[in-house]
Every structure is written in C-alpha cells, then in structure tokens.
Design an enzyme around this catalytic site. Structure first.
Site, short mmCIF file in Angstrom:
data_model
loop_
_atom_site.label_atom_id
_atom_site.label_comp_id
_atom_site.label_asym_id
_atom_site.label_seq_id
_atom_site.Cartn_x
_atom_site.Cartn_y
_atom_site.Cartn_z
N TYR A 98 62.23 27.18 50.62
CA TYR A 98 63.58 26.77 50.17
C TYR A 98 64.60 26.90 51.30
CZ TYR A 98 62.21 26.03 45.37
OH TYR A 98 61.64 25.52 44.24
N GLU A 140 59.26 29.45 39.16
CA GLU A 140 57.97 29.25 39.83
C GLU A 140 57.21 30.57 39.96
OE1 GLU A 140 59.26 26.96 43.30
OE2 GLU A 140 60.07 25.48 41.90
#
Ligand SMILES: Cc1cc2nc3c(=O)[nH]c(=O)nc-3n(C[C@H](O)[C@H](O)[C@H](O)COP(=O)(O)OP(=O)(O)OC[C@H]3O[C@@H](n4cnc5c(N)ncnc54)[C@H](O)[C@@H]3O)c2cc1C
Ligand code: HEM
Length: 386
Positions: A98, A140
């Site tokens: 990310y 996640e």
C-alpha cells in the site's frame, strides 16, 4: 471518518480530481510498473492494463470512496470495500504494498494537477487514500487469518478436464500436497496462476462451479483473445499441477429459509450453479427459482449439473431464455417481467454487466430490496465505481 480540516477540501476538489482521475491512473500505473516491473509477473493482469479495465476500477473506487465520505460522513462503503478486499486477498496483496502504491499514485497526482495542487489538497487526498487503505488492510488481514493455512499459492493436480458446453471446460482438482484445505463457501472463487508461453505468470479468478467445501472444481469459458483461458483450455492436461489460492468472495448463499432466486447469463452460471449444488446436497426445502439466459442450449456450460440439481429439489423451478425460439424456453433477453417472483426473495446474480444492471433494476421495481440483491462481476467491477 474524514477530519474537519480535510472535509471541505475534499468536497471542493472532488469534481476536479474525479474529472482527472482517468488521466491520473495511467500515469500512476506507468510509474508503478517502471519502478516495480515484477508486479506484472504473477500479480496484475497484463490484459487489464492493456484494455484499461483495471485502471477504471481503481480510479473509480477512490473517487467513489471520497464521495461516500463526503455524502455519508461517519460511515464506510462496506460493500465496495469488502469486494475489493476479497479480490486483493485472492491475489495475496500485502500491507507494505500500500505504501508503494501510495508513492506512485501521489507522484502521478502531483504531475497531473501540477498547476492547481496545493499542500492542503495533497494532504486531504492523502488522508482519503489512507482511510481507504487502512480499511482494506484490516479486512484483508481478517480474510487471511480466517484461512486454514498461511499459504498464498497451493499446488493442486488436475484430476479431470471435461468439455462443458461449447467453448467451456470444467476442471476438477485434487490436492498435490498436504496443506490444510480451507472449506469454500458456495459462490466463492479461487485465483488460478499459470505461466504463459512467453514465461510471464498471470493470475485469474474462477468461481467454484460444483461442490464447495474442500472440493475444487471450476469451469472456464475460452476467450480466444485472452491470456489465461487459452492456456487452461489448450495446454493444461489431466495430471498437471497448477497453483491456486485459498477461496475468497463474499457472494455466498446467506442462511435462512426464505426464497432464493438465482439468475445468470452465459458463463455467469458458475457461482449460481455452485449455490444450487449446495442447496441440492443439503436437501433444502427453500423455494428456489433458477433463471438462466444463454445464446444456445449447446453453449450452456453447466446444463446437466443445473437441471439435475433442480430435479433433485422439490421446491426448485427453472426458467430458461435462449436467443432462438425453442420449446420450453423463453426467447431473447431475460426479463423478470416474465417471471412470477416469490415474495421476500433473495436474488443472486452473475453475468455480463448490462444483463445484471437490467435484472437488478427490474428486481428493484418488482419490490426486492437492494440489500437482498447480490451480484458477482467477472472482471474489475466498474459498475460499483460508476
Ligand atoms: C470473481 C471472478 C470470478 C470469475 N469466475 C469465472 C468463471 O467461473 N468462469 C470463467 O470462465 N471466467 C470467470 N471469471 C473471469 C476470468 O477470471 C477471466 O477474466 C477470463 O477467463 C478471461 O481471462 P483470460 O486471461 O483468458 O483473458 P484476458 O487475458 O484477461 O483478456 C480479457 C480480454 O481482454 C482483451 N484484451 C487483451 N489485450 C487487449 C488489448 N491490448 N486491447 C484490448 N483488449 C485486450 C482480450 O481480447 C480478452 O477478451 C471470473 C472473474 C472474476 C473476477
Ligand atoms: C487504497 C488502495 C487501493 C485501492 C483503492 C484499490 C482498488 C482496487 C479495485 C477497485 C480493484 C478491482 C476489484 C474488483 O472489482 O474486482 C483492485 C484490484 C486489484 N488491485 Fe487494488 N487497490 C488498492 C491497493 C492495491 C495494492 C497496494 C496493490 C498491490 C500492489 C493492488 C493490486 C491489485 C490487483 C493486482 C488487482 C487485480 C486487478 C488486475 O489484475 O488487473 N491494489 N484494486
């Protein structure tokens, strides 16, 4: 929740950023893959980069997320986030990635909006990005932790490879090692990783099309212009070992005893067939309506499985739509106007986007609440983002 400082900045710049996001994302991907070419080997789809689908999906989802934060302060768009998180988890996306995406995305934004961007605007959009990223990372992590094993890819051997209607093929797999197997829910999918003739590895998702649980079978439609389905159809043989992920996907049969409507078109019958199979296996007494649209009867990939399962269920009925007139079926595109919909039904939808948009609209007009309509998209979900 957006901070008081960022809220008015996002509200004011949403139209500008929204209108430029189609230009920002190609710049972002160009930067990302220049710095990290390895992300195209076994992670991002090369075809989606070429045809622009994934670019639209990512761009649309960030804009949709920002506008949700502005119009529904204090809430998050759970459905959108859940869908992306399942897709990400099926690809093995990790938290440090990310930061990588952030750096290249914000470099692309700074480049594209160079004339107008201020530190205040950059800061507010950074906040949006990390609100979304943190929500995804959390989901996640939860999805990974719920698996029976900590592996991303597992070797499974092709036990059978059977033609399923014209142009489709059903693969059943058996484990090729002793990794504990996560029980899949009907309607879920696995990612399948193959090596292409040029050596690049590519991943695609395939819905489980038969028994769920610890079984793994999926049915693919050949896309002649594609990369992975031709390898599966033409090169992968019985006895070969392929790599698959744990099962993911949130479009699964919800518990309850209310009526179920399964509506599919073309190869979109795979997740609905798996849901139907689980209802048949459990001897469900729910009222079940199976609606399927196909170009011709021969093309219907899971015809015998689905008709057998309908026959096994006292409460199940099947209605079929074919392009050409044929005894016992409707002609042309599926329409719920031709269906006696059970009251209080849950609707599960899968097929091409125009098909799903039409059926969803008709279902809502017929009184099915949006919360009881569940749909799976066989590609980046540009509908959610639009
Ligand atoms: C959750 C989920 C479940 C799915 N379940 C199933 C299933 O059960 N069965 C099934 O068959 N499929 C399923 N799919 C779809 C599947 O994952 C693949 O997308 C499909 O098999 C096509 O993959 P491919 O690699 O053959 O084609 P891709 O390589 O992905 O190509 C897709 C299309 O892009 C086009 N394209 C490629 N390059 C370009 C270019 N330069 N310009 C323009 N267009 C281009 C190709 O012609 C092709 O038509 C599912 C997808 C998802 C997300
Ligand atoms: C806040 C950050 C992110 C957002 C908003 C986002 C959004 C999305 C969306 C909307 C999709 C399509 C999902 C679908 O409809 O099925 C997607 C798919 C995908 N994402 Fe993300 N994503 C983010 C971060 C990441 C990161 C960090 C990575 C890893 C480098 C990544 C890799 C992928 C891949 C590989 C796909 C599949 C698409 C393809 O192969 O073309 N994403 N993402």
């Amino acid at each position: 929740m957006l901070s008081d400082k960022s809220f008015p900045v996002i509200e004011a710049t949403l139209p500008l950023v929204g209108s430029r996001i189609g230009e920002i994302t190609p710049k972002f991907y160009a930067r990302l893959f220049a710095a990290h070419p390895e992300l195209l080997d076994g992670l991002f789809s090369r075809s989606n980069q070429r045809n622009g689908n994934q670019q639209q999906a990512l761009a649309g989802s960030i804009a949709a997320f920002a506008s949700h934060l502005v119009s529904n302060p204090g809430t998050l768009p759970e459905t959108v986030l859940s869908r992306i998180a399942h897709r990400h988890a099926s690809l093995g996306i990790t938290e440090p990635q990310y930061q990588v995406v952030y750096e290249h995305l914000f470099a692309a934004i700074a480049e594209d909006l160079a004339e107008v961007i201020t530190p205040e605007i950059a800061e507010a959009w950074t906040e949006v990005y990390w609100l979304m990223a943190d929500a995804l990372i959390k989901l996640e992590k939860g999805l990974y932790a719920a698996q029976a094993n900590g592996e991303m890819w597992m070797p499974w051997r092709v036990a059978t490879k059977t033609p399923a209607g014209t142009g489709s093929m059903t693969f059943t797999l058996e484990p090729a090692d002793a990794t504990p197997i996560t029980a899949a829910l009907p309607g879920q999918y696995v990612s399948v990783k193959v090596t292409l003739p040029d050596g690049l590895r590519q991943v695609r998702q395939y819905s489980l099309s038969g028994d769920a649980g610890t079984n793994r079978s999926f049915t693919t439609k050949l896309d002649d212009g594609g990369e992975v389905s031709p390898v599966l159809h033409n090169d992968v043989a019985v006895g070969d070992v392929i790599e698959i992920s744990n099962p993911y996907g949130e479009i699964t049969l919800k518990d309850g005893d209310g009526p179920v409507v399964l509506a599919s078109a073309g190869i979109g019958c795979t997740p609905t067939a798996s849901i139907l199979r689980s209802l048949a296996e459990s001897g469900s007494d729910r009222q079940i309506l199976v609606l399927h649209a196909e170009s011709t009867l021969d093309n219907w990939a899971l015809r015998s499985q689905m008709t057998d399962d309908v026959d096994r269920l006292d409460g199940a009925d099947l209605q079929l739509w074919l392009e050409e007139p044929q005894a016992g079926s409707n002609t042309g595109f599926m329409s719920l106007r031709e269906v006696d919909l059970p009251a209080n039904a849950s609707l599960y939808l899968c097929g091409p986007l125009p098909f799903m948009k039409n059926i969803r609209n008709e279902a809502i007009n017929a009184g099915i609440p949006a919360t009881k309509i569940h749909y799976e998209v066989f590609g980046p979900d540009i509908w959610l983002a639009s």
